[in-house]
Design a protein around this motif. Structure first.
Motif, PDB file in Angstrom:
ATOM      1  N   ILE A   1      41.157  79.402 -79.109  1.00 50.45           N
ATOM      2  CA  ILE A   1      40.146  80.383 -78.685  1.00 50.45           C
ATOM      3  C   ILE A   1      40.808  81.495 -77.879  1.00 50.45           C
ATOM      4  N   GLU A   2      41.713  81.117 -77.000  1.00 45.02           N
ATOM      5  CA  GLU A   2      42.434  82.102 -76.179  1.00 45.02           C
ATOM      6  C   GLU A   2      43.267  83.042 -77.050  1.00 45.02           C
ATOM      7  N   LEU A   3      43.923  82.515 -78.063  1.00 43.41           N
ATOM      8  CA  LEU A   3      44.711  83.354 -78.962  1.00 43.41           C
ATOM      9  C   LEU A   3      43.817  84.340 -79.711  1.00 43.41           C
ATOM     10  N   HIS A   4      42.667  83.883 -80.161  1.00 40.98           N
ATOM     11  CA  HIS A   4      41.724  84.783 -80.837  1.00 40.98           C
ATOM     12  C   HIS A   4      41.262  85.892 -79.895  1.00 40.98           C
TER      13      HIS A   4
ATOM     14  N   ASN B   1      42.951  87.127 -77.525  1.00 38.19           N
ATOM     15  CA  ASN B   1      44.095  88.000 -77.242  1.00 38.19           C
ATOM     16  C   ASN B   1      44.537  88.816 -78.455  1.00 38.19           C
ATOM     17  N   GLY B   2      43.737  88.819 -79.521  1.00 39.57           N
ATOM     18  CA  GLY B   2      44.026  89.691 -80.645  1.00 39.57           C
ATOM     19  C   GLY B   2      44.660  89.038 -81.854  1.00 39.57           C
ATOM     20  N   ILE B   3      44.820  87.729 -81.838  1.00 43.53           N
ATOM     21  CA  ILE B   3      45.344  87.030 -83.011  1.00 43.53           C
ATOM     22  C   ILE B   3      44.141  86.787 -83.924  1.00 43.53           C
ATOM     23  N   THR B   4      43.920  87.701 -84.853  1.00 42.27           N
ATOM     24  CA  THR B   4      42.706  87.658 -85.665  1.00 42.27           C
ATOM     25  C   THR B   4      42.809  86.727 -86.864  1.00 42.27           C
ATOM     26  N   ASN B   5      43.995  86.433 -87.305  1.00 41.19           N
ATOM     27  CA  ASN B   5      44.184  85.568 -88.457  1.00 41.19           C
ATOM     28  C   ASN B   5      44.008  84.115 -88.024  1.00 41.19           C
ATOM     29  N   THR B   6      43.060  83.427 -88.621  1.00 42.58           N
ATOM     30  CA  THR B   6      42.725  82.055 -88.229  1.00 42.58           C
ATOM     31  C   THR B   6      43.898  81.102 -88.405  1.00 42.58           C
ATOM     32  N   ARG B   7      44.594  81.215 -89.531  1.00 42.83           N
ATOM     33  CA  ARG B   7      45.713  80.306 -89.795  1.00 42.83           C
ATOM     34  C   ARG B   7      46.828  80.492 -88.768  1.00 42.83           C
ATOM     35  N   ILE B   8      47.138  81.740 -88.448  1.00 45.85           N
ATOM     36  CA  ILE B   8      48.201  82.011 -87.474  1.00 45.85           C
ATOM     37  C   ILE B   8      47.796  81.510 -86.099  1.00 45.85           C
TER      38      ILE B   8
ATOM     39  N   LYS C   1      55.096  79.441 -73.948  1.00 46.65           N
ATOM     40  CA  LYS C   1      53.786  79.786 -74.489  1.00 46.65           C
ATOM     41  C   LYS C   1      53.662  81.298 -74.716  1.00 46.65           C
ATOM     42  N   ARG C   2      54.242  82.098 -73.826  1.00 50.37           N
ATOM     43  CA  ARG C   2      54.256  83.557 -74.021  1.00 50.37           C
ATOM     44  C   ARG C   2      55.079  83.925 -75.255  1.00 50.37           C
ATOM     45  N   TYR C   3      56.193  83.240 -75.413  1.00 50.51           N
ATOM     46  CA  TYR C   3      57.043  83.469 -76.582  1.00 50.51           C
ATOM     47  C   TYR C   3      56.276  83.158 -77.874  1.00 50.51           C
ATOM     48  N   LEU C   4      55.557  82.043 -77.887  1.00 45.11           N
ATOM     49  CA  LEU C   4      54.746  81.674 -79.052  1.00 45.11           C
ATOM     50  C   LEU C   4      53.670  82.721 -79.341  1.00 45.11           C
ATOM     51  N   GLU C   5      53.020  83.205 -78.301  1.00 47.23           N
ATOM     52  CA  GLU C   5      51.987  84.228 -78.501  1.00 47.23           C
ATOM     53  C   GLU C   5      52.609  85.514 -79.043  1.00 47.23           C
ATOM     54  N   GLY C   6      53.788  85.858 -78.550  1.00 46.39           N
ATOM     55  CA  GLY C   6      54.504  87.026 -79.076  1.00 46.39           C
ATOM     56  C   GLY C   6      54.855  86.856 -80.542  1.00 46.39           C
ATOM     57  N   MET C   7      55.270  85.647 -80.907  1.00 45.66           N
ATOM     58  CA  MET C   7      55.564  85.353 -82.320  1.00 45.66           C
ATOM     59  C   MET C   7      54.312  85.539 -83.179  1.00 45.66           C
ATOM     60  N   ALA C   8      53.184  85.071 -82.681  1.00 45.82           N
ATOM     61  CA  ALA C   8      51.927  85.200 -83.424  1.00 45.82           C
ATOM     62  C   ALA C   8      51.550  86.672 -83.582  1.00 45.82           C
ATOM     63  N   MET C   9      51.721  87.455 -82.538  1.00 45.95           N
ATOM     64  CA  MET C   9      51.407  88.890 -82.607  1.00 45.95           C
ATOM     65  C   MET C   9      52.316  89.595 -83.615  1.00 45.95           C
ATOM     66  N   ARG C  10      53.600  89.266 -83.604  1.00 49.34           N
ATOM     67  CA  ARG C  10      54.525  89.876 -84.569  1.00 49.34           C
ATOM     68  C   ARG C  10      54.151  89.499 -85.995  1.00 49.34           C
ATOM     69  N   ARG C  11      53.695  88.278 -86.185  1.00 47.50           N
ATOM     70  CA  ARG C  11      53.296  87.840 -87.523  1.00 47.50           C
ATOM     71  C   ARG C  11      52.062  88.603 -87.999  1.00 47.50           C
TER      72      ARG C  11
END
Length: 183
Positions: free
Chosen positions: A24-27, A29-36, A68-78
């Motif tokens: 939920i937090e990732l969504h 923060n702008g991670i719109t793709n559900t799978r990612i 965890k910040r690194y993971l979120e950055g990876m998700a944003m780059r994806r």
């Protein structure tokens, strides 16, 4: 490993609790793709579970936060990678825009008027002018397929008859072109 197996229930309980919360937090923060969001939330939740139950005293909070910040950055780059055009499509539009910028307003590669919200191009003409201006472009047959996936300029249809005033200043001619919406 033995410790993890003996404490499997508590590790998985923490993982399950954190997983949904992090997703939920990732969504948010702008991670719109559900799978990612799901995949990165799973890894992040496992970091929390392992840190809490396995590496209690061996890992500090700043290391957990960094991971965890690194993971979120990876998700944003994806997400950005998914939203971007194919590299060949980017190369094509960069060359197209460059060629149009160095040509006079009396003759552009766009067969529609510059005031229109669409672009109509003759692919063979673009390649001919690009070669004259030392612009390398991907193979033309590959571009015919890839331009249909373009995000910078949305593809409308191929082989569309459009009104074109190219080469004839006072007369309107019809030309076969690829119609594309400008972003």
């Amino acid at each position: 490993m033995t410790f993890c197996l003996k404490n499997e229930e508590s590790i998985l309980k923490t993982y399950t609790e954190k997983h949904k919360e992090i997703e939920i937090e990732l969504h948010q923060n702008g991670i719109t793709n559900t799978r990612i969001a799901l995949c990165h939330a799973q890894v992040s939740a496992m970091i929390d579970a392992i840190a809490e139950h396995v590496f209690k005293d061996a890992i500090d909070l700043s290391d957990i936060c960094d991971a965890k910040r690194y993971l979120e950055g990876m998700a944003m780059r994806r997400i950005e990678e998914i939203a971007a055009d194919h590299p060949f499509v980017q190369q094509f539009w960069d060359a197209f825009e460059y060629i149009n910028s160095i040509r006079g307003t009396s003759f552009q590669l766009n067969h529609y008027a510059t005031t229109d919200s669409q672009i109509a191009i003759n692919l063979n003409e673009v390649y001919k002018v690009a070669a004259r201006n030392y612009q390398a472009l991907p193979e033309i047959n590959e571009m015919r397929n890839l331009l249909k996936t373009s995000k910078r300029y949305k593809f409308i249809e191929a082989n569309k008859t459009v009104r074109s005033s190219h080469n004839l200043p006072m007369k309107v001619t019809l030309s076969k072109a690829t119609a594309i919406n400008q972003a």
